[in-house]
Design a protein around this motif. Structure first.
Motif, PDB file in Angstrom:
ATOM      1  N   PRO A 116       5.861  -7.832 -31.592  1.00 60.27           N
ATOM      2  CA  PRO A 116       4.647  -7.012 -31.484  1.00 60.27           C
ATOM      3  C   PRO A 116       4.973  -5.585 -31.061  1.00 60.27           C
ATOM      4  CG  PRO A 116       4.941  -8.266 -29.495  1.00 60.27           C
ATOM      5  CD  PRO A 116       6.061  -8.677 -30.421  1.00 60.27           C
ATOM      6  N   LYS A 117       3.962  -4.724 -31.102  1.00 58.53           N
ATOM      7  CA  LYS A 117       4.134  -3.363 -30.616  1.00 58.53           C
ATOM      8  C   LYS A 117       4.133  -3.309 -29.092  1.00 58.53           C
ATOM      9  CE  LYS A 117       2.213  -0.773 -34.536  1.00 58.53           C
ATOM     10  NZ  LYS A 117       1.143   0.172 -34.970  1.00 58.53           N
ATOM     11  N   VAL A 118       3.310  -4.166 -28.466  1.00 60.27           N
ATOM     12  CA  VAL A 118       3.133  -4.126 -27.014  1.00 60.27           C
ATOM     13  C   VAL A 118       3.200  -5.537 -26.452  1.00 60.27           C
ATOM     14  CG1 VAL A 118       1.570  -3.485 -25.125  1.00 60.27           C
ATOM     15  CG2 VAL A 118       1.676  -2.055 -27.184  1.00 60.27           C
ATOM     16  N   PHE A 119       3.924  -5.704 -25.330  1.00 63.28           N
ATOM     17  CA  PHE A 119       3.951  -6.957 -24.586  1.00 63.28           C
ATOM     18  C   PHE A 119       3.056  -6.844 -23.362  1.00 63.28           C
ATOM     19  CE2 PHE A 119       8.185  -7.663 -26.593  1.00 63.28           C
ATOM     20  CZ  PHE A 119       7.935  -8.917 -27.121  1.00 63.28           C
ATOM     21  N   LEU A 120       2.297  -7.901 -23.090  1.00 66.73           N
ATOM     22  CA  LEU A 120       1.473  -7.983 -21.892  1.00 66.73           C
ATOM     23  C   LEU A 120       1.882  -9.215 -21.090  1.00 66.73           C
ATOM     24  CD1 LEU A 120      -2.038  -7.254 -23.496  1.00 66.73           C
ATOM     25  CD2 LEU A 120      -0.390  -5.594 -22.586  1.00 66.73           C
ATOM     26  N   PHE A 121       2.131  -9.038 -19.799  1.00 65.81           N
ATOM     27  CA  PHE A 121       2.506 -10.141 -18.917  1.00 65.81           C
ATOM     28  C   PHE A 121       1.466 -10.243 -17.796  1.00 65.81           C
ATOM     29  CE2 PHE A 121       6.540  -9.097 -20.836  1.00 65.81           C
ATOM     30  CZ  PHE A 121       7.263 -10.276 -20.876  1.00 65.81           C
ATOM     31  N   ASP A 122       0.849 -11.419 -17.648  1.00 63.77           N
ATOM     32  CA  ASP A 122      -0.142 -11.620 -16.599  1.00 63.77           C
ATOM     33  C   ASP A 122       0.422 -12.529 -15.511  1.00 63.77           C
ATOM     34  OD1 ASP A 122      -2.415 -11.661 -15.093  1.00 63.77           O
ATOM     35  OD2 ASP A 122      -3.608 -12.850 -16.488  1.00 63.77           O
ATOM     36  N   GLU A 123       0.980 -11.923 -14.468  1.00 69.96           N
ATOM     37  CA  GLU A 123       1.580 -12.634 -13.319  1.00 69.96           C
ATOM     38  C   GLU A 123       2.429 -13.820 -13.782  1.00 69.96           C
ATOM     39  OE1 GLU A 123      -0.209 -12.643  -9.578  1.00 69.96           O
ATOM     40  OE2 GLU A 123      -2.126 -11.880 -10.283  1.00 69.96           O
ATOM     41  N   PRO A 124       3.411 -13.589 -14.626  1.00 68.59           N
ATOM     42  CA  PRO A 124       4.144 -14.701 -15.233  1.00 68.59           C
ATOM     43  C   PRO A 124       5.028 -15.480 -14.268  1.00 68.59           C
ATOM     44  CG  PRO A 124       5.215 -12.635 -15.754  1.00 68.59           C
ATOM     45  CD  PRO A 124       3.927 -12.282 -15.068  1.00 68.59           C
ATOM     46  N   LEU A 125       5.313 -14.931 -13.098  1.00 76.06           N
ATOM     47  CA  LEU A 125       6.251 -15.596 -12.185  1.00 76.06           C
ATOM     48  C   LEU A 125       5.574 -16.247 -10.979  1.00 76.06           C
ATOM     49  CD1 LEU A 125       9.086 -12.891 -12.129  1.00 76.06           C
ATOM     50  CD2 LEU A 125       8.615 -14.670 -13.821  1.00 76.06           C
ATOM     51  N   SER A 126       4.262 -16.182 -10.914  1.00 74.24           N
ATOM     52  CA  SER A 126       3.582 -16.620  -9.691  1.00 74.24           C
ATOM     53  C   SER A 126       3.659 -18.126  -9.463  1.00 74.24           C
ATOM     54  CB  SER A 126       2.121 -16.172  -9.703  1.00 74.24           C
ATOM     55  OG  SER A 126       1.451 -16.701 -10.819  1.00 74.24           O
ATOM     56  N   ASN A 127       3.947 -18.905 -10.509  1.00 72.53           N
ATOM     57  CA  ASN A 127       4.052 -20.360 -10.346  1.00 72.53           C
ATOM     58  C   ASN A 127       5.463 -20.835 -10.020  1.00 72.53           C
ATOM     59  OD1 ASN A 127       1.334 -20.799 -10.824  1.00 72.53           O
ATOM     60  ND2 ASN A 127       1.605 -21.094 -13.033  1.00 72.53           N
ATOM     61  N   LEU A 128       6.400 -19.897  -9.900  1.00 71.63           N
ATOM     62  CA  LEU A 128       7.801 -20.270  -9.691  1.00 71.63           C
ATOM     63  C   LEU A 128       8.169 -20.169  -8.212  1.00 71.63           C
ATOM     64  CD1 LEU A 128       9.395 -18.320 -12.672  1.00 71.63           C
ATOM     65  CD2 LEU A 128       8.455 -20.637 -12.668  1.00 71.63           C
ATOM     66  N   ASP A 129       9.216 -20.928  -7.813  1.00 71.46           N
ATOM     67  CA  ASP A 129       9.671 -20.832  -6.430  1.00 71.46           C
ATOM     68  C   ASP A 129      10.410 -19.512  -6.216  1.00 71.46           C
ATOM     69  OD1 ASP A 129      12.564 -21.103  -6.981  1.00 71.46           O
ATOM     70  OD2 ASP A 129      12.114 -23.193  -7.434  1.00 71.46           O
ATOM     71  N   ALA A 130      10.673 -19.195  -4.948  1.00 66.76           N
ATOM     72  CA  ALA A 130      11.164 -17.857  -4.578  1.00 66.76           C
ATOM     73  C   ALA A 130      12.466 -17.499  -5.295  1.00 66.76           C
ATOM     74  CB  ALA A 130      11.340 -17.768  -3.068  1.00 66.76           C
ATOM     75  N   LYS A 131      13.435 -18.419  -5.314  1.00 62.45           N
ATOM     76  CA  LYS A 131      14.723 -18.110  -5.945  1.00 62.45           C
ATOM     77  C   LYS A 131      14.560 -17.911  -7.445  1.00 62.45           C
ATOM     78  CE  LYS A 131      19.494 -19.637  -6.527  1.00 62.45           C
ATOM     79  NZ  LYS A 131      19.493 -19.297  -7.967  1.00 62.45           N
ATOM     80  N   LEU A 132      13.762 -18.779  -8.076  1.00 63.27           N
ATOM     81  CA  LEU A 132      13.580 -18.684  -9.514  1.00 63.27           C
ATOM     82  C   LEU A 132      12.820 -17.412  -9.884  1.00 63.27           C
ATOM     83  CD1 LEU A 132      14.253 -20.094 -12.105  1.00 63.27           C
ATOM     84  CD2 LEU A 132      12.185 -21.487 -11.875  1.00 63.27           C
TER      85      LEU A 132
END
Length: 362
Positions: free
Chosen positions: A152-168
């Motif tokens: 695509p022309k533009v990527f949008l990320f909506d809090e993609p890491l909030s479900n992961l543990d701290a190290k991940l």
């Protein structure tokens, strides 16, 4: 690649204003992070860019073309969600190929593109697995892969890491940044985590109550915050805000006899703002410990009340007259709880804010 322009965008639900006159310009290949506390409007703005939420007024342009009247599928964007949004009955390969199948690409074209992106994300060995057989980090890579195959022309990320543990989270943060450096796609990334914002962005928009408080590079926002909200939201531990008063060529600290010279860059404020109540902004890591601070440093006589060793650093909660401050010292700093000591802070770095409005004076 594509530029993205957001002009005077507002969003209202009845009489409730969610977004208020948002203006942002994102250049080709930039990584913009929208950061702010929950409810500040950052995800709403992302959904408006994606076409998932209608705006009340304003213009969204991609490569100079207004898109606010276009359906999401017509905007040439790809979105990665917090929840991954993978089809549980499909393999990784089919999940990634799904948007290509919807575009009518042949199976050979789908396979070639999926293979290329899987190699890029290092998930080729997972292509025949189903989502329930994957870890959280692997699922997030698959979700990114599904977005990447569309080119695509533009990527949008909506809090993609909030479900992961701290190290991940730390590992995936690095992976996303590395991926952006390779594909150089214009990206808008939403988070409430200021560490993610500082480490990943080329530019940051700090939001509060539907208003962009400051828009700039990570260094600009961290070193020269526009107001007290940005000063305390960006940074951990937060910037110390010490009540004081501008008095001629000096800054006095309220409730103490302590004063120090007004930093040179504030020289124009000395006369017109004489007697102005201010907040003196000091980052915890700007402080050094020692009876005789280096040249160009103000001496702050303090008493340490709590020490918090973290390994590489030593956090010291101290009292400066009636005020509590936090210092981030070297791990081997010679400080003792209850014993008076001196912190030095470099005057050139000091921020000054109008105490009533909270706006930076520099």
């Amino acid at each position: 690649m594509a530029s993205l322009e957001i002009q005077q965008v507002t969003k209202r639900f009845g009489s409730l204003g969610i977004l208020k006159d948002i203006n942002l310009t994102i250049d080709d290949g930039e990584f913009l992070v929208l950061v702010g506390p929950s409810g500040c409007g950052k995800s709403t703005l992302l959904n408006i860019i994606a076409g998932l939420e209608p705006l009340t007024s304003g213009v969204i342009s991609i490569d100079g073309r207004s898109v606010e009247q276009l359906e999401p599928k017509e905007r040439d964007i790809a979105m990665v969600f917090q929840s991954y949004a993978l089809y549980p009955s499909m393999t990784v390969a089919r999940n990634m190929a799904f948007p290509l199948m919807m575009r009518g690409l042949s199976k050979s074209e789908q396979a070639a593109k999926v293979s290329e992106v899987a190699d890029l994300l290092q998930i080729s060995h997972l292509l025949e697995r189903k989502p329930q057989q994957l870890s959280g980090g692997q699922r997030q890579r698959v979700a990114m892969g599904r977005a990447l195959v569309r080119d695509p022309k533009v990527f949008l990320f909506d809090e993609p890491l909030s479900n992961l543990d701290a190290k991940l989270r730390v590992d995936m943060r690095t992976e996303i940044k590395r991926l952006h450096q390779r594909v150089r796609k214009t990206t808008v990334y939403v988070t409430h985590d200021q560490v993610e914002a500082m480490t990943m962005a080329t530019r940051i928009a700090v939001m509060k109550d539907g208003v962009v408080q400051q828009f700039g590079t990570p260094a600009q926002i961290y070193e020269r915050p526009a107001n007290t909200f940005v000063a305390t939201f960006m940074g951990s531990p937060a910037m110390n805000l010490i009540p004081g008063t501008l008095r001629g060529d000096s800054l006095s600290i309220e409730g103490t006899s302590l004063s120090f010279p007004v930093p040179a860059r504030f020289s124009s404020l000395r006369v017109p703002m004489q007697g102005l109540p201010v907040f003196i902004g000091l980052r915890p890591e700007w402080m050094v410990c020692g009876d005789t601070p280096p040249a160009g440093h103000a001496a702050l006589p303090v008493t340490v009340e709590v020490l918090e060793p973290t390994g590489p650093d030593l956090y010291a909660a101290a009292r400066l007259g009636p005020h509590e401050i936090m210092a981030r010292l070297a791990a081997d700093a010679s400080v003792t709880v209850g014993v008076p000591t001196t912190f030095g802070v470099e005057l050139a770095k000091v921020s000054i804010f109008d105490r009533e409005s909270g706006i930076a004076l520099n």
